[in-house]
Scaffold this motif. Structure first.
Motif, PDB file in Angstrom:
ATOM      1  N   SER A  16      37.270  35.844  42.655  1.00  0.00           N
ATOM      2  CA  SER A  16      38.714  35.897  42.479  1.00  0.00           C
ATOM      3  C   SER A  16      39.382  34.696  43.137  1.00  0.00           C
ATOM      4  N   PRO A  17      40.397  34.102  42.481  1.00  0.00           N
ATOM      5  CA  PRO A  17      41.165  33.033  43.125  1.00  0.00           C
ATOM      6  C   PRO A  17      42.238  33.561  44.072  1.00  0.00           C
ATOM      7  N   PHE A  18      42.368  34.892  44.163  1.00  0.00           N
ATOM      8  CA  PHE A  18      43.394  35.510  45.008  1.00  0.00           C
ATOM      9  C   PHE A  18      42.812  36.268  46.201  1.00  0.00           C
ATOM     10  N   HIS A  19      41.656  36.927  46.008  1.00  0.00           N
ATOM     11  CA  HIS A  19      41.082  37.782  47.045  1.00  0.00           C
ATOM     12  C   HIS A  19      39.657  37.329  47.347  1.00  0.00           C
ATOM     13  N   GLU A  20      39.391  36.953  48.575  1.00  0.00           N
ATOM     14  CA  GLU A  20      38.078  36.393  48.913  1.00  0.00           C
ATOM     15  C   GLU A  20      36.956  37.415  48.802  1.00  0.00           C
ATOM     16  N   ASN A  21      37.279  38.705  48.778  1.00  0.00           N
ATOM     17  CA  ASN A  21      36.251  39.742  48.695  1.00  0.00           C
ATOM     18  C   ASN A  21      36.126  40.368  47.316  1.00  0.00           C
ATOM     19  N   ARG A  22      36.702  39.738  46.298  1.00  0.00           N
ATOM     20  CA  ARG A  22      36.611  40.276  44.945  1.00  0.00           C
ATOM     21  C   ARG A  22      35.749  39.375  44.061  1.00  0.00           C
ATOM     22  N   ALA A  69      36.499  35.648  33.113  1.00  0.00           N
ATOM     23  CA  ALA A  69      37.332  34.727  33.888  1.00  0.00           C
ATOM     24  C   ALA A  69      38.507  35.495  34.475  1.00  0.00           C
ATOM     25  N   TRP A  70      38.853  35.156  35.708  1.00  0.00           N
ATOM     26  CA  TRP A  70      40.057  35.699  36.337  1.00  0.00           C
ATOM     27  C   TRP A  70      41.283  34.917  35.887  1.00  0.00           C
ATOM     28  N   SER A  71      42.398  35.606  35.770  1.00  0.00           N
ATOM     29  CA  SER A  71      43.672  34.925  35.598  1.00  0.00           C
ATOM     30  C   SER A  71      43.981  34.117  36.848  1.00  0.00           C
ATOM     31  N   GLU A  72      44.600  32.965  36.662  1.00  0.00           N
ATOM     32  CA  GLU A  72      45.022  32.134  37.786  1.00  0.00           C
ATOM     33  C   GLU A  72      46.459  32.426  38.197  1.00  0.00           C
ATOM     34  N   SER A  73      47.127  33.362  37.493  1.00  0.00           N
ATOM     35  CA  SER A  73      48.532  33.650  37.794  1.00  0.00           C
ATOM     36  C   SER A  73      48.810  35.113  38.110  1.00  0.00           C
ATOM     37  N   HIS A  74      47.847  35.995  37.805  1.00  0.00           N
ATOM     38  CA  HIS A  74      48.036  37.432  38.017  1.00  0.00           C
ATOM     39  C   HIS A  74      46.785  37.960  38.697  1.00  0.00           C
ATOM     40  N   GLU A  75      46.909  38.505  39.883  1.00  0.00           N
ATOM     41  CA  GLU A  75      45.742  38.797  40.724  1.00  0.00           C
ATOM     42  C   GLU A  75      44.786  39.852  40.173  1.00  0.00           C
ATOM     43  N   ARG A 120      47.797  24.575  35.269  1.00  0.00           N
ATOM     44  CA  ARG A 120      48.988  25.160  34.653  1.00  0.00           C
ATOM     45  C   ARG A 120      49.044  26.668  34.853  1.00  0.00           C
ATOM     46  N   ARG A 121      47.892  27.308  34.885  1.00  0.00           N
ATOM     47  CA  ARG A 121      47.715  28.714  35.242  1.00  0.00           C
ATOM     48  C   ARG A 121      48.251  29.718  34.221  1.00  0.00           C
ATOM     49  N   ASP A 122      48.799  29.238  33.129  1.00  0.00           N
ATOM     50  CA  ASP A 122      49.407  30.152  32.164  1.00  0.00           C
ATOM     51  C   ASP A 122      48.629  30.236  30.854  1.00  0.00           C
ATOM     52  N   TRP A 136      44.737  30.078  24.432  1.00  0.00           N
ATOM     53  CA  TRP A 136      45.471  31.339  24.443  1.00  0.00           C
ATOM     54  C   TRP A 136      46.466  31.368  25.602  1.00  0.00           C
ATOM     55  N   SER A 137      47.547  32.079  25.393  1.00  0.00           N
ATOM     56  CA  SER A 137      48.440  32.491  26.469  1.00  0.00           C
ATOM     57  C   SER A 137      48.347  34.005  26.559  1.00  0.00           C
ATOM     58  N   PRO A 138      48.200  34.575  27.753  1.00  0.00           N
ATOM     59  CA  PRO A 138      48.048  36.033  27.850  1.00  0.00           C
ATOM     60  C   PRO A 138      49.269  36.809  27.367  1.00  0.00           C
TER      61      PRO A 138
END
Length: 319
Positions: A16-22, A69-75, A120-122, A136-138
């Protein structure tokens, strides 16, 4: 850190780019040929030190999953590449009954690769066996653009870590291609190997450096400003190199995995480029990743149904 036994052969892992333990993992029954897939989110710390990673989200799919893949904008948002030609978006904060939150069906064959834009993360890009890539855009129900030009299956795509509009693709047509999302045609066609190109990644510190991995058992590092010959070639795997990843923390360091059942760490700038070889898997290794939040934290998964997480420089089996 102890290993996790997946419900099926593993194909991909992503920190995860948001949580180091995910950690996100994709697995598929019967080695992806037939049967269901599984998308799993693991918590690496929920059960305490020394305990096995805990699955906090698990969703079975009706077809194989080849990448994630993880989203870069939504955790809690993530995407999965499916063997039925779809891209599925999941929200790990929602119960399974409310997932997937979006089903994107445009590719004509298996979707084999996904990568989310880290700048860009979107947006994210998908790579398919129908020889195309799609942007794609989510938030949109249809793709933003389709990229054509490859002459055989596209196995992987990777965004530049510096340029918000640039990504590269790896194909069975033996080329790697560099694309700008504002142009439907590739800006560079790189005859990267004499056999199929299975994976590639951009150096996170030098936006001109691209690594490619091939069925020919080698990794080649390229400077896209002078693409006539590789900067270097890394030889050490005994079979096809399935994935390659550059370190987000250490310039020149990259990670690879292979059908020879090993994971290797390299410094392509060093005379003795091979830094470490890990033999913890007992089947083909199909997925690897390096944490962007924790320097040196590695993960791998393979057809032995195991997911391993370990710090660089230690033995995964001893954690």
């Amino acid at each position: 850190m102890p290993a996790f036994k997946a419900p099926a052969p593993g194909f991909a892992v992503r920190f995860s780019p948001f949580h180091e333990n995910r950690l996100l993992a994709a697995a598929s029954q019967h080695f992806g040929l037939v049967g269901n897939g599984h998308l799993i989110v693991l918590d690496l710390a929920a059960a305490g030190p020394g305990a096995a990673p805990t699955p906090v989200f698990s969703f079975p799919t009706s077809d194989a999953l080849f990448d994630c893949a993880w989203s870069e904008s939504h955790e809690s948002l993530c995407a999965a590449a499916s063997g039925d030609g779809s891209v599925r978006l999941f929200d790990a904060a929602l119960p399974p009954a409310q997932n997937p939150v979006r089903l994107l069906r445009e590719h004509a064959r298996e979707v084999h690769g996904l990568d989310w834009n880290p700048v860009r993360r979107d947006a994210f890009v998908s790579a398919s066996w129908d020889d195309t890539l799609k942007l794609w855009s989510p938030d949109r129900p249809a793709s933003v653009r389709t990229f054509r030009g490859h002459e055989y299956c596209v196995y992987a795509a990777a965004w530049s870590a510096r340029h918000p509009d640039v990504f590269a693709s790896a194909s069975g047509d033996r080329t790697a291609r560099v694309w700008d999302v504002r142009d439907p045609a590739p800006t560079l066609i790189l005859p990267a190997h004499d056999h199929e190109v299975l994976s590639l990644d951009w150096d996170k510190y030098d936006p001109s450096i691209l690594a490619t991995a091939s069925v020919d058992k080698s990794i080649r590092v390229w400077d896209v400003r002078a693409p006539r010959a590789p900067v270097t070639q890394l030889a050490g795997h005994g079979y096809a190199v399935k994935r390659v990843r550059f370190s987000p923390h250490r310039q020149g360091m990259l990670m690879s995995c292979s059908y020879d059942m090993t994971v290797c760490m390299w410094d392509y700038r060093a005379e003795d480029a091979l830094l470490a070889r890990y033999n913890h898997h007992t089947e083909f290794v199909a997925g690897i990743d390096m944490s962007v939040l924790v320097d040196g934290l590695l993960a791998s998964t393979g057809w032995d149904e195991m997911v391993y997480i370990w710090p660089f420089g230690t033995d995964p089996r001893a954690m």
